[in-house]
Design a protein around this motif. Structure first.
Motif, PDB file in Angstrom:
ATOM      1  N   GLY A  24       0.812  -1.221  -0.169  1.00  0.00           N
ATOM      2  CA  GLY A  24      -0.112   0.156  -0.090  1.00  0.00           C
ATOM      3  C   GLY A  24       0.929   1.366   0.076  1.00  0.00           C
ATOM      4  N   VAL A  25       1.785   0.989   0.974  1.00  0.00           N
ATOM      5  CA  VAL A  25       2.782   2.350   0.875  1.00  0.00           C
ATOM      6  C   VAL A  25       3.730   2.432  -0.384  1.00  0.00           C
ATOM      7  CG1 VAL A  25       4.828   3.395   1.954  1.00  0.00           C
ATOM      8  CG2 VAL A  25       3.000   2.403   3.263  1.00  0.00           C
ATOM      9  N   LEU A  26       3.618   1.324  -1.232  1.00  0.00           N
ATOM     10  CA  LEU A  26       4.588   1.676  -2.231  1.00  0.00           C
ATOM     11  C   LEU A  26       3.788   2.317  -3.395  1.00  0.00           C
ATOM     12  CD1 LEU A  26       7.121   0.694  -4.047  1.00  0.00           C
ATOM     13  CD2 LEU A  26       5.840  -1.520  -4.441  1.00  0.00           C
ATOM     14  N   THR A  27       2.563   1.981  -3.316  1.00  0.00           N
ATOM     15  CA  THR A  27       1.693   2.802  -4.185  1.00  0.00           C
ATOM     16  C   THR A  27       1.365   4.274  -3.732  1.00  0.00           C
ATOM     17  OG1 THR A  27       0.590   0.634  -4.920  1.00  0.00           O
ATOM     18  CG2 THR A  27      -0.841   2.988  -5.172  1.00  0.00           C
ATOM     19  N   ALA A  28       1.116   4.526  -2.458  1.00  0.00           N
ATOM     20  CA  ALA A  28       0.992   5.586  -1.913  1.00  0.00           C
ATOM     21  C   ALA A  28       1.535   6.694  -1.992  1.00  0.00           C
ATOM     22  CB  ALA A  28       0.430   5.680  -0.513  1.00  0.00           C
ATOM     23  N   LEU A  29       2.718   6.748  -1.383  1.00  0.00           N
ATOM     24  CA  LEU A  29       3.917   7.619  -1.443  1.00  0.00           C
ATOM     25  C   LEU A  29       4.204   8.076  -2.962  1.00  0.00           C
ATOM     26  CD1 LEU A  29       6.383   6.533   1.502  1.00  0.00           C
ATOM     27  CD2 LEU A  29       4.448   8.296   1.254  1.00  0.00           C
ATOM     28  N   PRO A  30       4.697   7.415  -3.680  1.00  0.00           N
ATOM     29  CA  PRO A  30       5.233   7.807  -4.962  1.00  0.00           C
ATOM     30  C   PRO A  30       4.110   8.615  -5.707  1.00  0.00           C
ATOM     31  CG  PRO A  30       5.765   5.578  -5.026  1.00  0.00           C
ATOM     32  CD  PRO A  30       4.908   5.950  -3.736  1.00  0.00           C
ATOM     33  N   ILE A  89      10.861   1.198  -1.783  1.00  0.00           N
ATOM     34  CA  ILE A  89       9.888   2.441  -1.550  1.00  0.00           C
ATOM     35  C   ILE A  89      10.607   3.704  -1.799  1.00  0.00           C
ATOM     36  CG2 ILE A  89       8.159   3.585  -0.106  1.00  0.00           C
ATOM     37  CD1 ILE A  89       7.765   0.652   1.246  1.00  0.00           C
ATOM     38  N   GLY A  90      11.839   4.125  -1.056  1.00  0.00           N
ATOM     39  CA  GLY A  90      12.384   5.317  -1.150  1.00  0.00           C
ATOM     40  C   GLY A  90      12.901   5.650  -2.788  1.00  0.00           C
ATOM     41  N   LEU A  91      13.400   4.695  -3.452  1.00  0.00           N
ATOM     42  CA  LEU A  91      13.819   4.821  -4.797  1.00  0.00           C
ATOM     43  C   LEU A  91      12.606   4.830  -5.668  1.00  0.00           C
ATOM     44  CD1 LEU A  91      16.569   2.009  -4.985  1.00  0.00           C
ATOM     45  CD2 LEU A  91      16.922   4.418  -5.240  1.00  0.00           C
ATOM     46  N   ALA A 228      -7.246   3.060  -5.645  1.00  0.00           N
ATOM     47  CA  ALA A 228      -5.887   2.780  -5.193  1.00  0.00           C
ATOM     48  C   ALA A 228      -6.148   1.619  -4.032  1.00  0.00           C
ATOM     49  CB  ALA A 228      -5.316   4.070  -4.702  1.00  0.00           C
ATOM     50  N   ILE A 229      -7.304   1.460  -3.514  1.00  0.00           N
ATOM     51  CA  ILE A 229      -7.341   0.562  -2.256  1.00  0.00           C
ATOM     52  C   ILE A 229      -7.054  -0.717  -3.058  1.00  0.00           C
ATOM     53  CG2 ILE A 229      -9.218  -0.680  -0.848  1.00  0.00           C
ATOM     54  CD1 ILE A 229     -10.454   2.139  -0.934  1.00  0.00           C
ATOM     55  N   ALA A 349      -5.794  11.717  -2.308  1.00  0.00           N
ATOM     56  CA  ALA A 349      -6.685  10.748  -1.923  1.00  0.00           C
ATOM     57  C   ALA A 349      -6.116   9.133  -2.171  1.00  0.00           C
ATOM     58  CB  ALA A 349      -7.945  11.005  -2.953  1.00  0.00           C
ATOM     59  N   VAL A 350      -5.212   9.082  -3.330  1.00  0.00           N
ATOM     60  CA  VAL A 350      -4.584   7.932  -3.620  1.00  0.00           C
ATOM     61  C   VAL A 350      -3.640   7.409  -2.396  1.00  0.00           C
ATOM     62  CG1 VAL A 350      -2.766   6.727  -5.059  1.00  0.00           C
ATOM     63  CG2 VAL A 350      -4.377   8.273  -5.994  1.00  0.00           C
ATOM     64  N   PHE A 351      -3.272   8.382  -1.780  1.00  0.00           N
ATOM     65  CA  PHE A 351      -2.476   8.167  -0.592  1.00  0.00           C
ATOM     66  C   PHE A 351      -3.127   7.370   0.551  1.00  0.00           C
ATOM     67  CE2 PHE A 351      -0.789   9.160   3.443  1.00  0.00           C
ATOM     68  CZ  PHE A 351       0.850   9.010   3.543  1.00  0.00           C
ATOM     69  N   CYS A 352      -4.361   7.987   0.671  1.00  0.00           N
ATOM     70  CA  CYS A 352      -5.088   7.569   1.763  1.00  0.00           C
ATOM     71  C   CYS A 352      -5.613   6.143   1.444  1.00  0.00           C
ATOM     72  CB  CYS A 352      -6.248   8.347   2.138  1.00  0.00           C
ATOM     73  SG  CYS A 352      -5.563   9.974   2.778  1.00  0.00           S
TER      74      CYS A 352
END
Length: 448
Positions: A24-30, A89-91, A228-229, A349-352
């Motif tokens: 989920g984080v891999l999709t949200a943060l970028p 995730i950072g990259l 994104a969910i 919204a994608v992040f959440c």
């Protein structure tokens, strides 16, 4: 680069044994940082020459993809694999930040270089070439990973794939440096008082005070958020649950992307005749069905058909929503600024949504344990498919009575709009950039 890195990031995360929350984080943060970078790019364009900004950011992106290749090298022990996920995730955040820093400057640069009368032919040929190349490399990447997987060296396969991506970005950076930028001579050098503060582009309240734009923005952001969910977990379902090969995984994605690309012209003519509002309503009613269809059968041929249906819906939705924004913005205002605001809200919204999807998958067994026996699902990942589908329907039902056909200002016909397929991703399918084209005859009439 995009075909051999963007589309296999989720597969690589699964290889590194990323948890559901990490997916989920891999999709949200970028996505979130990418949208913020587009706004920053508008400001940086006043401080740094456009060509220099694009070239240097491309080099940074090339280095980031090269580090991904090193990250993919074989490791010993499952625990070591998992420790690489935060680096991944950072990259990926760096990768998407660079991509979105470049995009506004690149769009303006190409608009200056290509003569209006030749934009249609140039970008049509460019789009066909880039799509054929991207799809071929995408399929080739799937075949490459499948081959290394059979050899028991899938880590080496990912390393080769990301090395190819880095090499591609290095080559493109070289040609970016060789390109001419006509704005170099008239570049506004940074001096006290010459650089506009970020706030001068207007506050969020200024843009959202327009009810049409507010409803549109909430609709697009809401739809992107609920999509994104489930978006990160289609790869999880195919690769971990169904245990498809990487080539089958690539073919499944290509079925949707190729359908979207093939139907852009159809939806363009349809929206010209019947209006963008009707296309938005039709496709927004189809989007809730897409994740639900994955529940009925694991048969590979059936899933390919589902992806074709997905491509049909997403191509119309992407095209109509882009044109709808053009129509509802106030006359003679900055389209790029309105698009940037909409993208920033959508990215939030994608992040959440992506974080919520990761939470649901993590606790899927606990959630389904309290559900009635007849409602329990076969796999935990199906839970996010159902949640995403239900929420998509709710967003569509909220928007339909609020969607008003705007007064259409004089704008280019669909045949006079150049579509550049910038990239494709699991959140929104094909991502379009577009420039308007004025036909030569009309230019001559204006001169007369």
């Amino acid at each position: 680069m995009t075909a051999s890195s963007d589309n296999f990031i989720n597969a690589f995360a699964i290889y590194l044994q990323a948890s559901a929350a990490q997916m989920g984080v891999l999709t949200a943060l970028p996505q979130f940082f990418g949208a913020l970078m587009q706004i920053l790019s508008i400001w940086l364009g006043q401080v740094i020459p456009r060509r220099k900004l694009v070239y240097n950011v491309a080099i940074i992106q090339c280095c980031g993809v090269a580090v991904l290749a090193l990250l993919a090298l074989p490791v010993i022990g499952d625990s070591v694999k998992a420790s690489k996920v935060p680096w991944l995730i950072g990259l990926v955040v760096l990768y998407h930040s660079c991509l979105n820093l470049i995009q506004p400057q690149w769009r303006a640069w190409m608009g200056d270089i290509v003569p209006r009368r030749r934009r249609g032919a140039f970008f049509a040929a460019r789009t066909r070439l880039s799509m054929v190349a991207s799809l071929a490399v995408f399929l080739g990447g799937g075949a490459l990973l499948t081959g290394f997987d059979k050899l028991g060296a899938i880590g080496i396969g990912f390393a080769v794939l990301f090395a190819i991506a880095s090499t591609g970005r290095a080559a493109s950076s070289y040609y970016l440096w060789r390109m001419h930028d006509p704005s170099d001579r008239k570049y506004l050098r940074s001096r006290p008082g010459t650089v506009a503060p970020v706030g001068r582009f207007g506050s969020l309240r200024d843009y959202l005070s327009d009810r049409n734009f507010l409803h549109y923005t909430l609709f697009i952001a809401g739809m992107q958020g609920v999509v994104a969910i489930s978006a990160p977990f289609f790869a999880v379902y195919m690769l971990k649950v169904l245990e498809l090969s990487y080539l089958q995984f690539a073919l499944n994605s290509v079925a949707s992307v190729a359908t979207q690309f093939a139907l852009l012209g159809f939806w363009g003519r349809f929206s010209d005749r019947h209006g963008n509002r009707l296309v938005m309503l039709i496709t927004s009613c189809l989007l809730p069905l897409l994740p639900i269809l994955w529940l009925f059968s694991p048969d590979y041929s059936y899933l390919l058909l589902v992806q074709v249906i997905s491509g049909f819906a997403w191509s119309g939705f992407t095209l109509s929503t882009a044109n709808f924004l053009y129509d509802i913005r106030p006359h003679k205002t900055n389209f790029a600024a309105y698009a940037a605001v909409q993208q920033a809200v959508g990215a939030s919204a994608v992040f959440c949504g992506a974080l919520f999807g990761g939470f649901c998958v993590t606790y899927a067994d606990t959630i389904m344990a309290v559900m009635p026996a007849e409602l329990r699902l076969e796999h935990g990942v199906f839970l996010v498919f159902v949640i995403s589908g239900v929420l998509r329907a709710g967003i569509a039902l909220w928007f339909i009575p609020r969607c008003k056909e705007p007064r259409i200002r004089k704008r280019p016909e669909m045949l006079q709009i150049v579509f550049r397929v910038a990239r494709f991703n699991p959140i929104s399918g094909v991502v379009l950039d577009w420039l308007t084209v004025t036909r030569k005859r009309k230019l001559e009439e204006e001169r007369d």
